[in-house]
Motif scaffolding. Structure first.
Motif, PDB file in Angstrom:
ATOM      1  N   MET A   1       1.061   5.886   7.107  1.00 51.27           N
ATOM      2  CA  MET A   1       1.201   4.427   7.189  1.00 51.27           C
ATOM      3  C   MET A   1       1.786   3.862   5.892  1.00 51.27           C
ATOM      4  O   MET A   1       2.674   2.993   5.918  1.00 51.27           O
ATOM      5  CB  MET A   1      -0.163   3.790   7.477  1.00 51.27           C
ATOM      6  CG  MET A   1      -0.109   2.273   7.611  1.00 51.27           C
ATOM      7  SD  MET A   1      -1.748   1.556   7.920  1.00 51.27           S
ATOM      8  CE  MET A   1      -2.087   2.249   9.549  1.00 51.27           C
ATOM      9  N   ILE A   2       1.288   4.368   4.748  1.00 52.80           N
ATOM     10  CA  ILE A   2       1.804   3.901   3.459  1.00 52.80           C
ATOM     11  C   ILE A   2       3.271   4.292   3.297  1.00 52.80           C
ATOM     12  O   ILE A   2       4.093   3.499   2.808  1.00 52.80           O
ATOM     13  CB  ILE A   2       0.955   4.475   2.311  1.00 52.80           C
ATOM     14  CG1 ILE A   2      -0.450   3.862   2.347  1.00 52.80           C
ATOM     15  CG2 ILE A   2       1.604   4.214   0.958  1.00 52.80           C
ATOM     16  CD1 ILE A   2      -1.413   4.447   1.341  1.00 52.80           C
ATOM     17  N   SER A   3       3.628   5.519   3.734  1.00 45.55           N
ATOM     18  CA  SER A   3       5.019   5.963   3.646  1.00 45.55           C
ATOM     19  C   SER A   3       5.925   5.074   4.498  1.00 45.55           C
ATOM     20  O   SER A   3       7.032   4.709   4.072  1.00 45.55           O
ATOM     21  CB  SER A   3       5.140   7.426   4.101  1.00 45.55           C
ATOM     22  OG  SER A   3       4.416   8.277   3.245  1.00 45.55           O
ATOM     23  N   GLU A   4       5.462   4.745   5.694  1.00 47.62           N
ATOM     24  CA  GLU A   4       6.247   3.858   6.554  1.00 47.62           C
ATOM     25  C   GLU A   4       6.418   2.484   5.911  1.00 47.62           C
ATOM     26  O   GLU A   4       7.500   1.886   5.967  1.00 47.62           O
ATOM     27  CB  GLU A   4       5.564   3.719   7.918  1.00 47.62           C
ATOM     28  CG  GLU A   4       5.611   4.978   8.764  1.00 47.62           C
ATOM     29  CD  GLU A   4       4.864   4.823  10.069  1.00 47.62           C
ATOM     30  OE1 GLU A   4       4.428   3.689  10.379  1.00 47.62           O
ATOM     31  OE2 GLU A   4       4.713   5.828  10.786  1.00 47.62           O
ATOM     32  N   MET A   5       5.343   1.995   5.274  1.00 43.85           N
ATOM     33  CA  MET A   5       5.414   0.692   4.622  1.00 43.85           C
ATOM     34  C   MET A   5       6.416   0.718   3.467  1.00 43.85           C
ATOM     35  O   MET A   5       7.231  -0.197   3.307  1.00 43.85           O
ATOM     36  CB  MET A   5       4.039   0.300   4.102  1.00 43.85           C
ATOM     37  CG  MET A   5       3.980  -1.084   3.463  1.00 43.85           C
ATOM     38  SD  MET A   5       2.407  -1.369   2.627  1.00 43.85           S
ATOM     39  CE  MET A   5       2.586  -0.218   1.246  1.00 43.85           C
ATOM     40  N   LEU A   6       6.377   1.815   2.668  1.00 43.75           N
ATOM     41  CA  LEU A   6       7.304   1.926   1.546  1.00 43.75           C
ATOM     42  C   LEU A   6       8.741   2.103   2.029  1.00 43.75           C
ATOM     43  O   LEU A   6       9.684   1.558   1.430  1.00 43.75           O
ATOM     44  CB  LEU A   6       6.903   3.103   0.649  1.00 43.75           C
ATOM     45  CG  LEU A   6       5.589   2.935  -0.121  1.00 43.75           C
ATOM     46  CD1 LEU A   6       5.264   4.179  -0.913  1.00 43.75           C
ATOM     47  CD2 LEU A   6       5.660   1.726  -1.040  1.00 43.75           C
TER      48      LEU A   6
ATOM     49  N   LYS B   1      -4.104  11.808   6.416  1.00 37.37           N
ATOM     50  CA  LYS B   1      -2.680  11.950   6.734  1.00 37.37           C
ATOM     51  C   LYS B   1      -2.162  10.697   7.437  1.00 37.37           C
ATOM     52  O   LYS B   1      -1.050  10.230   7.159  1.00 37.37           O
ATOM     53  CB  LYS B   1      -2.450  13.176   7.622  1.00 37.37           C
ATOM     54  CG  LYS B   1      -0.965  13.435   7.907  1.00 37.37           C
ATOM     55  CD  LYS B   1      -0.768  14.646   8.777  1.00 37.37           C
ATOM     56  CE  LYS B   1       0.717  14.910   8.975  1.00 37.37           C
ATOM     57  NZ  LYS B   1       1.450  13.755   9.507  1.00 37.37           N
ATOM     58  N   ALA B   2      -2.967  10.163   8.349  1.00 36.43           N
ATOM     59  CA  ALA B   2      -2.555   8.948   9.050  1.00 36.43           C
ATOM     60  C   ALA B   2      -2.386   7.793   8.065  1.00 36.43           C
ATOM     61  O   ALA B   2      -1.440   7.003   8.166  1.00 36.43           O
ATOM     62  CB  ALA B   2      -3.588   8.587  10.124  1.00 36.43           C
ATOM     63  N   ARG B   3      -3.291   7.711   7.081  1.00 39.92           N
ATOM     64  CA  ARG B   3      -3.173   6.659   6.069  1.00 39.92           C
ATOM     65  C   ARG B   3      -1.929   6.861   5.212  1.00 39.92           C
ATOM     66  O   ARG B   3      -1.200   5.900   4.915  1.00 39.92           O
ATOM     67  CB  ARG B   3      -4.426   6.637   5.190  1.00 39.92           C
ATOM     68  CG  ARG B   3      -5.675   6.151   5.916  1.00 39.92           C
ATOM     69  CD  ARG B   3      -6.861   6.106   4.968  1.00 39.92           C
ATOM     70  NE  ARG B   3      -8.028   5.503   5.605  1.00 39.92           N
ATOM     71  CZ  ARG B   3      -9.178   5.291   4.995  1.00 39.92           C
ATOM     72  NH1 ARG B   3      -9.326   5.648   3.722  1.00 39.92           N
ATOM     73  NH2 ARG B   3     -10.185   4.719   5.626  1.00 39.92           N
ATOM     74  N   ASP B   4      -1.697   8.124   4.791  1.00 39.48           N
ATOM     75  CA  ASP B   4      -0.508   8.403   3.983  1.00 39.48           C
ATOM     76  C   ASP B   4       0.761   8.102   4.762  1.00 39.48           C
ATOM     77  O   ASP B   4       1.736   7.585   4.203  1.00 39.48           O
ATOM     78  CB  ASP B   4      -0.515   9.870   3.531  1.00 39.48           C
ATOM     79  CG  ASP B   4      -1.575  10.140   2.470  1.00 39.48           C
ATOM     80  OD1 ASP B   4      -2.046   9.166   1.849  1.00 39.48           O
ATOM     81  OD2 ASP B   4      -1.934  11.311   2.272  1.00 39.48           O
TER      82      ASP B   4
ATOM     83  N   GLU C   1      -4.610  -0.599  -5.221  1.00 40.93           N
ATOM     84  CA  GLU C   1      -4.729  -1.921  -4.605  1.00 40.93           C
ATOM     85  C   GLU C   1      -4.188  -1.906  -3.181  1.00 40.93           C
ATOM     86  O   GLU C   1      -4.751  -2.560  -2.279  1.00 40.93           O
ATOM     87  CB  GLU C   1      -3.960  -2.953  -5.435  1.00 40.93           C
ATOM     88  CG  GLU C   1      -4.496  -3.124  -6.850  1.00 40.93           C
ATOM     89  CD  GLU C   1      -3.639  -4.076  -7.663  1.00 40.93           C
ATOM     90  OE1 GLU C   1      -3.057  -4.992  -7.055  1.00 40.93           O
ATOM     91  OE2 GLU C   1      -3.539  -3.888  -8.883  1.00 40.93           O
ATOM     92  N   ILE C   2      -3.118  -1.154  -2.964  1.00 39.46           N
ATOM     93  CA  ILE C   2      -2.528  -1.068  -1.621  1.00 39.46           C
ATOM     94  C   ILE C   2      -3.517  -0.422  -0.656  1.00 39.46           C
ATOM     95  O   ILE C   2      -3.721  -0.895   0.467  1.00 39.46           O
ATOM     96  CB  ILE C   2      -1.214  -0.265  -1.661  1.00 39.46           C
ATOM     97  CG1 ILE C   2      -0.148  -1.042  -2.441  1.00 39.46           C
ATOM     98  CG2 ILE C   2      -0.716   0.029  -0.249  1.00 39.46           C
ATOM     99  CD1 ILE C   2       1.126  -0.255  -2.681  1.00 39.46           C
ATOM    100  N   ARG C   3      -4.168   0.642  -1.114  1.00 38.38           N
ATOM    101  CA  ARG C   3      -5.129   1.333  -0.246  1.00 38.38           C
ATOM    102  C   ARG C   3      -6.311   0.427   0.090  1.00 38.38           C
ATOM    103  O   ARG C   3      -6.786   0.422   1.226  1.00 38.38           O
ATOM    104  CB  ARG C   3      -5.614   2.613  -0.918  1.00 38.38           C
ATOM    105  CG  ARG C   3      -4.545   3.700  -1.013  1.00 38.38           C
ATOM    106  CD  ARG C   3      -5.124   5.002  -1.545  1.00 38.38           C
ATOM    107  NE  ARG C   3      -4.120   6.041  -1.617  1.00 38.38           N
ATOM    108  CZ  ARG C   3      -3.741   6.794  -0.589  1.00 38.38           C
ATOM    109  NH1 ARG C   3      -4.307   6.610   0.595  1.00 38.38           N
ATOM    110  NH2 ARG C   3      -2.816   7.721  -0.730  1.00 38.38           N
ATOM    111  N   VAL C   4      -6.803  -0.312  -0.901  1.00 34.60           N
ATOM    112  CA  VAL C   4      -7.923  -1.216  -0.645  1.00 34.60           C
ATOM    113  C   VAL C   4      -7.499  -2.316   0.321  1.00 34.60           C
ATOM    114  O   VAL C   4      -8.245  -2.677   1.248  1.00 34.60           O
ATOM    115  CB  VAL C   4      -8.436  -1.832  -1.969  1.00 34.60           C
ATOM    116  CG1 VAL C   4      -9.429  -2.947  -1.684  1.00 34.60           C
ATOM    117  CG2 VAL C   4      -9.097  -0.754  -2.823  1.00 34.60           C
ATOM    118  N   ALA C   5      -6.279  -2.844   0.138  1.00 34.88           N
ATOM    119  CA  ALA C   5      -5.800  -3.918   1.005  1.00 34.88           C
ATOM    120  C   ALA C   5      -5.642  -3.433   2.452  1.00 34.88           C
ATOM    121  O   ALA C   5      -5.937  -4.158   3.402  1.00 34.88           O
ATOM    122  CB  ALA C   5      -4.472  -4.455   0.485  1.00 34.88           C
ATOM    123  N   LEU C   6      -5.189  -2.178   2.610  1.00 32.15           N
ATOM    124  CA  LEU C   6      -4.948  -1.667   3.961  1.00 32.15           C
ATOM    125  C   LEU C   6      -6.212  -1.109   4.622  1.00 32.15           C
ATOM    126  O   LEU C   6      -6.435  -1.315   5.817  1.00 32.15           O
ATOM    127  CB  LEU C   6      -3.880  -0.562   3.916  1.00 32.15           C
ATOM    128  CG  LEU C   6      -2.450  -0.997   3.603  1.00 32.15           C
ATOM    129  CD1 LEU C   6      -1.540   0.215   3.499  1.00 32.15           C
ATOM    130  CD2 LEU C   6      -1.921  -1.942   4.683  1.00 32.15           C
TER     131      LEU C   6
END
Length: 226
Positions: free
Chosen positions: A90-95, A85-88, A210-215
């Motif tokens: 973070m990705i949501s905030e980035m998007l 959830k924390a990762r999701d 790719e985004i997940r691997v980069a982060l």
């Protein structure tokens, strides 16, 4: 006669003493035997109870161990879900941050017209219709009209068919849209969404691995890479 009586009395006393001694020895033997049997039975009962107690506590120990494993598994799953959830988040905030920056793209006169050209021409190719309607932001009408005129010629040269394209002057894109266009076929039943937001969402979906691997780095549990 007196001597005989004394002899008889002594003989009786002697016999009585012998009988009493024999009775005492027999009683001692019975006591010893009873105590031995008692100790044996007591030992058997103690051993039986000890085994039952050991078995009981062994079962309890196994139950506790199983409960610990289940609890540990639940805690690990909860921790894993929190991490995901924390990762999701973070990705949501980035998007969301990327979406907020989209408005700057439309404000850049050196980039936005060329971007519109690509979005409009791509929409033409996706629909492959003879008549299309383009919907854009109200402030982009002139820019979109110029782009349509440029790209109709490119489309005709590539596809070898005529194309009529008009801008929908009655329905503009929502003010919340940062830029880009939507293109509809003649009856309006088929839509190609090429707004900046839809393109960002599509790009994010395609690049998500790719985004997940980069982060967060490569997933150690993943054996195959597409």
């Amino acid at each position: 006669a007196c001597v005989e009586d004394n002899d008889i009395e002594r003989a009786i006393k002697h016999m009585m003493a012998f009988i009493e001694q024999e009775a005492n020895e027999k009683a001692e033997e019975i006591d010893a035997k009873a105590e031995e049997e008692f100790n044996i039975e007591k030992g058997r009962l103690v051993q039986t109870q000890r085994l039952k107690i050991m078995e009981y506590y062994e079962k309890k120990e196994k139950q506790i161990e199983q409960q610990k494993k289940i609890q540990m598994s639940n805690l690990m799953n909860q921790a894993r879900l929190k991490v995901l959830k924390a990762r999701d988040d973070m990705i949501s905030e980035m998007l969301n941050e990327a979406r907020q920056r989209l408005a700057n793209v439309a404000k850049d006169p050196s980039r936005y017209p060329a971007l519109l050209d690509g979005l409009i021409l791509q929409g033409f190719y996706q629909l492959l219709e003879s008549k299309v309607t383009v919907r854009c932001r109200k402030q982009d009408v002139q820019m979109v009209q110029a782009s349509i005129m440029r790209n109709i010629a490119i489309y005709k040269a590539a596809v070898k068919t005529n194309l009529e394209a008009r801008i929908d002057q009655d329905n503009f894109l929502s003010p919340d849209i940062s830029g880009g266009i939507e293109i509809y076929n003649g009856d309006g039943k088929i839509k190609v969404s090429n707004t900046l937001e839809s393109r960002l969402d599509l790009m994010a979906q395609q690049m998500m691995p790719e985004i997940r691997v980069a982060l967060f780095g490569a997933n150690p549990n993943r054996k195959f890479l597409d």
